[in-house]
Design a protein around this motif. Structure first.
Motif, PDB file in Angstrom:
ATOM      1  N   LEU A 126     -28.435 102.598  -5.822  1.00  0.00           N
ATOM      2  CA  LEU A 126     -28.700 101.144  -5.294  1.00  0.00           C
ATOM      3  C   LEU A 126     -26.968 101.450  -4.604  1.00  0.00           C
ATOM      4  O   LEU A 126     -27.095 100.779  -3.230  1.00  0.00           O
ATOM      5  CB  LEU A 126     -28.383  99.862  -6.109  1.00  0.00           C
ATOM      6  N   LYS A 127     -26.387 102.042  -4.996  1.00  0.00           N
ATOM      7  CA  LYS A 127     -24.941 102.205  -3.935  1.00  0.00           C
ATOM      8  C   LYS A 127     -25.372 102.952  -3.396  1.00  0.00           C
ATOM      9  O   LYS A 127     -25.019 102.965  -2.132  1.00  0.00           O
ATOM     10  CB  LYS A 127     -23.117 102.469  -4.888  1.00  0.00           C
ATOM     11  N   GLU A 128     -25.927 104.232  -3.642  1.00  0.00           N
ATOM     12  CA  GLU A 128     -26.483 105.439  -2.507  1.00  0.00           C
ATOM     13  C   GLU A 128     -27.238 105.073  -1.438  1.00  0.00           C
ATOM     14  O   GLU A 128     -26.829 105.628  -0.722  1.00  0.00           O
ATOM     15  CB  GLU A 128     -27.084 106.689  -3.414  1.00  0.00           C
ATOM     16  N   ALA A 129     -28.012 103.430  -1.791  1.00  0.00           N
ATOM     17  CA  ALA A 129     -28.550 102.976  -1.008  1.00  0.00           C
ATOM     18  C   ALA A 129     -28.327 102.251  -0.128  1.00  0.00           C
ATOM     19  O   ALA A 129     -29.208 101.586   0.752  1.00  0.00           O
ATOM     20  CB  ALA A 129     -30.293 102.683  -1.525  1.00  0.00           C
ATOM     21  N   GLY A 130     -27.338 101.731  -0.518  1.00  0.00           N
ATOM     22  CA  GLY A 130     -26.388 100.696  -0.318  1.00  0.00           C
ATOM     23  C   GLY A 130     -26.981  99.071  -0.051  1.00  0.00           C
ATOM     24  O   GLY A 130     -26.922  98.708   0.594  1.00  0.00           O
ATOM     25  N   PRO A 150     -27.566  91.042  -7.166  1.00  0.00           N
ATOM     26  CA  PRO A 150     -27.514  91.378  -8.597  1.00  0.00           C
ATOM     27  C   PRO A 150     -28.449  92.082  -9.540  1.00  0.00           C
ATOM     28  O   PRO A 150     -29.744  92.388  -8.912  1.00  0.00           O
ATOM     29  CB  PRO A 150     -28.160  89.392  -9.270  1.00  0.00           C
ATOM     30  N   ILE A 151     -28.165  92.533 -10.942  1.00  0.00           N
ATOM     31  CA  ILE A 151     -29.064  92.883 -11.861  1.00  0.00           C
ATOM     32  C   ILE A 151     -29.012  92.307 -13.026  1.00  0.00           C
ATOM     33  O   ILE A 151     -28.363  92.261 -13.670  1.00  0.00           O
ATOM     34  CB  ILE A 151     -28.345  94.233 -12.383  1.00  0.00           C
ATOM     35  N   ALA A 186     -20.962  91.198  -7.114  1.00  0.00           N
ATOM     36  CA  ALA A 186     -20.133  91.888  -7.291  1.00  0.00           C
ATOM     37  C   ALA A 186     -19.648  92.313  -8.642  1.00  0.00           C
ATOM     38  O   ALA A 186     -18.849  93.058  -9.240  1.00  0.00           O
ATOM     39  CB  ALA A 186     -18.924  91.128  -7.834  1.00  0.00           C
ATOM     40  N   GLY A 187     -21.318  92.493  -9.627  1.00  0.00           N
ATOM     41  CA  GLY A 187     -20.544  93.232 -11.048  1.00  0.00           C
ATOM     42  C   GLY A 187     -20.380  92.363 -12.512  1.00  0.00           C
ATOM     43  O   GLY A 187     -20.407  93.048 -13.087  1.00  0.00           O
ATOM     44  N   TYR A 199     -26.995  98.856 -16.658  1.00  0.00           N
ATOM     45  CA  TYR A 199     -25.787  98.690 -15.261  1.00  0.00           C
ATOM     46  C   TYR A 199     -25.456  99.518 -15.308  1.00  0.00           C
ATOM     47  O   TYR A 199     -26.250  99.689 -13.524  1.00  0.00           O
ATOM     48  CB  TYR A 199     -24.888  97.449 -15.904  1.00  0.00           C
ATOM     49  N   ALA A 200     -25.059 100.379 -15.646  1.00  0.00           N
ATOM     50  CA  ALA A 200     -24.722 101.575 -15.285  1.00  0.00           C
ATOM     51  C   ALA A 200     -25.790 102.379 -14.499  1.00  0.00           C
ATOM     52  O   ALA A 200     -25.372 103.161 -13.290  1.00  0.00           O
ATOM     53  CB  ALA A 200     -23.395 102.774 -16.264  1.00  0.00           C
TER      54      ALA A 200
END
Length: 289
Positions: free
Chosen positions: A53-57, A61-62, A74-75, A46-47
């Motif tokens: 993904l955060k950088e791409a906005g 779900p993962i 939401a993780g 996950y990490a």
């Protein structure tokens, strides 16, 4: 009409610099506007998965570690499928017997007992992705990527096996001589109970619990959402993607995918470096595949 899209990351959603191509970002947002759900299904933990993904906005779900874990947008953890510790010991014995370098993924981190080997294997991967690089440049890029791909050094893997708080999700073993070294090891490990062996690149094997497969995890998520598999789309490039490509009503192999992957998928899209995921998503929606 497609209602759920599951995409791999490395060699699929991500480009040469481990970034999400702009065309892919646009297509994911386009799909969401059409009411289509998007999920990541990756061999990363996950990490490792969440950073690009955060950088791409992108919030979605993962499914991580090849299907050993899943998380909502939401993780929050949805499920975890671990390898039995006694089986894990047998896997370690097989890998140690042939002295191959391997890493262990738990619910907390990816662990390495040799940071130098970690950098070398990442450098080989980078050099494969960008052939014109010198190996020295590839090592420099791999070292820089360590900040983006969290890994925890550990003196002995026995610490993980003997600590009940650690859940063993995946082993990943590396060798430059795949057929000669990894082939025989794979045959030994495949005789163990409740394990599955796949591969995300020609120089590795990945070992999970038999129920920790991308196809099983995608089906479980689709069932929870009451989405039939005929309305699920999957996208991948390598052997650990085969299980989810096989079950989906619509499946795309990347242009850079392994030949067996292309033969399993129903459609083929562009390269990962050319926004192939984005092209596949828009085609599937616009053509109502």
């Amino acid at each position: 009409m497609i209602q759920l899209i599951a995409s791999d990351m490395d060699g699929t959603l991500l480009g040469k610099k481990m970034e999400v191509h702009a065309e892919n970002i646009d297509a994911i947002h386009y799909a969401k506007e059409k009411g289509v759900k998007f999920v990541i299904a990756t061999g990363r933990n996950y990490a490792e998965a969440i950073t690009p993904l955060k950088e791409a906005g992108i919030e979605c779900p993962i499914i991580s570690a090849n299907g050993a874990q899943a998380f909502d947008e939401a993780g929050n953890e949805l499920f975890t499928i671990e390898i039995d510790k006694e089986i894990a010991k047998q896997i370690m014995n097989a890998l140690n017997h042939d002295r191959v370098y391997y890493e262990i993924c738990t619910q907390n981190s990816v662990y390495t007992n040799s940071m130098a080997q970690r950098v070398e294997n990442m450098a080989i991967h980078v050099a494969h992705q960008i052939p014109h690089l010198t190996f020295k440049m590839a090592v420099a890029m791999a070292s820089a990527q360590l900040d983006e791909l969290p890994v925890t050094p550990i003196a002995s893997y026995d610490e993980l096996i003997n600590n009940p708080e650690h859940k063993i999700l995946k082993f990943i073993a590396f060798s430059h001589d795949e057929a000669e070294v990894l082939g025989p090891i794979r045959q030994v490990i495949e005789t163990l109970d409740d394990v599955v062996v796949t591969s995300s690149y020609p120089n590795n094997i990945e070992i999970n619990h038999h129920n920790a497969q991308k196809g099983i995890a995608v089906k479980q998520l689709a069932d929870q959402l009451n989405i039939p598999l005929e309305q699920v789309m999957t996208i991948g490039d390598n052997f650990n993607d085969l299980s989810m490509l096989a079950i989906a009503g619509v499946s795309f192999a990347m242009g850079n995918a392994e030949q067996d992957v292309k033969e399993t998928a129903k459609y083929i899209t562009d390269l990962n470096t050319e926004g192939g995921v984005g092209k596949a998503i828009k085609r599937a929606i616009d053509e109502n595949l």
